[in-house]
Design an enzyme around this catalytic site. Sequence first.
Site, mmCIF file in Angstrom:
data_model
loop_
_atom_site.group_PDB
_atom_site.id
_atom_site.type_symbol
_atom_site.label_atom_id
_atom_site.label_comp_id
_atom_site.label_asym_id
_atom_site.label_seq_id
_atom_site.Cartn_x
_atom_site.Cartn_y
_atom_site.Cartn_z
ATOM 1 N N GLU A 165 1.704 1.979 -2.509
ATOM 2 C CA GLU A 165 1.030 3.239 -2.204
ATOM 3 C C GLU A 165 2.003 4.377 -1.905
ATOM 4 O OE1 GLU A 165 -2.018 2.436 0.754
ATOM 5 O OE2 GLU A 165 -3.287 1.535 -0.783
ATOM 6 N N GLU A 201 -4.666 -4.164 -5.080
ATOM 7 C CA GLU A 201 -5.188 -4.276 -3.707
ATOM 8 C C GLU A 201 -6.657 -3.918 -3.755
ATOM 9 O OE1 GLU A 201 -2.636 -2.792 -0.616
ATOM 10 O OE2 GLU A 201 -4.355 -2.227 0.619
#
Length: 542
Positions: free
Chosen positions: A160, A263
Amino acid sequence: TTTIKKGTVTIDKIDTKVGIREFHFDANKGFTLNGVPMKINGVCVHHDAGCLGAAVPVGVWERRLLLLKEMGCNSIRMSHNPHATELYDLCDKLGFLVMDEAFDEWEGGKNKWVQGRNVGPPSLQGYNEVFAEWHERDLRDQILKNRNHPSIFMWSIGNEIDYPNDPYSHPILNIGTNPQIFGRGYHKDSPNSDRLGVVAKELVKIVKQYDVTRPVTSALAAAIISNETGFADALDIAGYNYQEYRYVDDHKKYPNRVIYGSENGFAMNVWNDVAKNDFISAQYLWTGIEYLGEAGRFPTKHSTSGMLDLAGLRKPEYFFRQSIWSTKPMVYIGTTLVPANEKEGSIWSQKRADPIWNYNTGDKVRVSCFTNCKSVELFLNNKSLGAKNRADFETTGVIFWDTPFEPGTLKAVAKDAGNKNLVQVLNTAGQAVAITASSDIKQLSIGKRGLARIELTITDENRNMVYLSKSEITCTINGSAKLLGLENSNPRDTTQYKTNKRTAFKGKLVAYIQVGDKAGPLKITFTSPGLKPANVELEVIK
């Protein structure tokens, strides 16, 4: 075997276990392992184990991995740093596929909520402060350390990094949408997101210097930004975090891109986005196991988003996932009061299906069943509440009955494909009268630094678990061993770990006992006021 000699004299020698496997990602057809198409049923893990901290004995990891494998998991995403060598060894041995991941931030510092999530000013301290100096060496060292592990099949260069406005922003945020975003719209004073593509290319180049046999990926929080900056294009395969809604459109827009879920949340529809699309090969659930930190706000101390809790015990969500991923017939029932509304919680919401049958007379209770069998019939005190087919609940994956509470025995009888019965029972528990103890080992080896994991359960006179018990349990040891820790998985229990007493949570407590240096008998006693104590007798051997 690698040997270094000076003349005829051996200077050094090392044995390295290797594995032979072939795998392939296809932008349209997904993933194949040794020529066999398959879905990657993955979970993300952090490196700690509750009261054991980061120095997790190998036996604890092995037990946890075996439970995940029993659940149907076949892949581990190592988050977001190098992990213990022993963990990679176990993944080799047990046949897991591993995504090995470096970095949770690059040049820009992410928000660290030191006063509680979204409370007060965040700290920006972190790896970003040393990234320029250390990223090349750290990435190189991680690859050189781990590249001989056959379990590893992907290198990830970050988690991220492109999180919108934390820290990078982009004008596209004024017109696009993203499930994860800190603040709305484009923040022109934030770091320039164009650096994402530049740095990504550099990191991929570093990886390729030391290993060209595995694809390079990254877990993208905002494909909307990474598509514009060259970040996604720099990768061999692109991981999407919580962006299932982009799968189809991005597949059309970037037909040569391998896309997978790096994810993901727990909901059935999120799995269906993998199952129904051949070009999506993977899902990685956040998380496989609870971990310390990322807890919201004190006194909560750990994340509760695991399939296994902090003590390595199976949570209801574990059985739900097993009903989707495992081919071995199984059935699980759990209960809760019928919800006032049917609205879903967060994407990490656990299924409300606790293994308990203790309510007030007249309470309307929802009995939820997770199974991969074709049908289930539910009985309350031997009276049938009806049989239901799993096929009728494909949207949610959860079979359920709503029924008024009546003390006694709740029994689910599932029929597998061969019409064999599987039975799961919940009994109304009485008053807590005893502690029962079960050790995973009978002998502790001094040479192997043996560790015993002892699972404690509060029970009634019929040995039913008293799920609501919060009895405080004290551990005493007579013999050559020490208590490493007591773990109850209660996220709001801030009792110091370096103590020999802790309250039970949901009727359970786990004790870890480390061997000492003297052979002989070992007796561990667990006591609690008003309860019959439990004794565990082990043997310490050389």
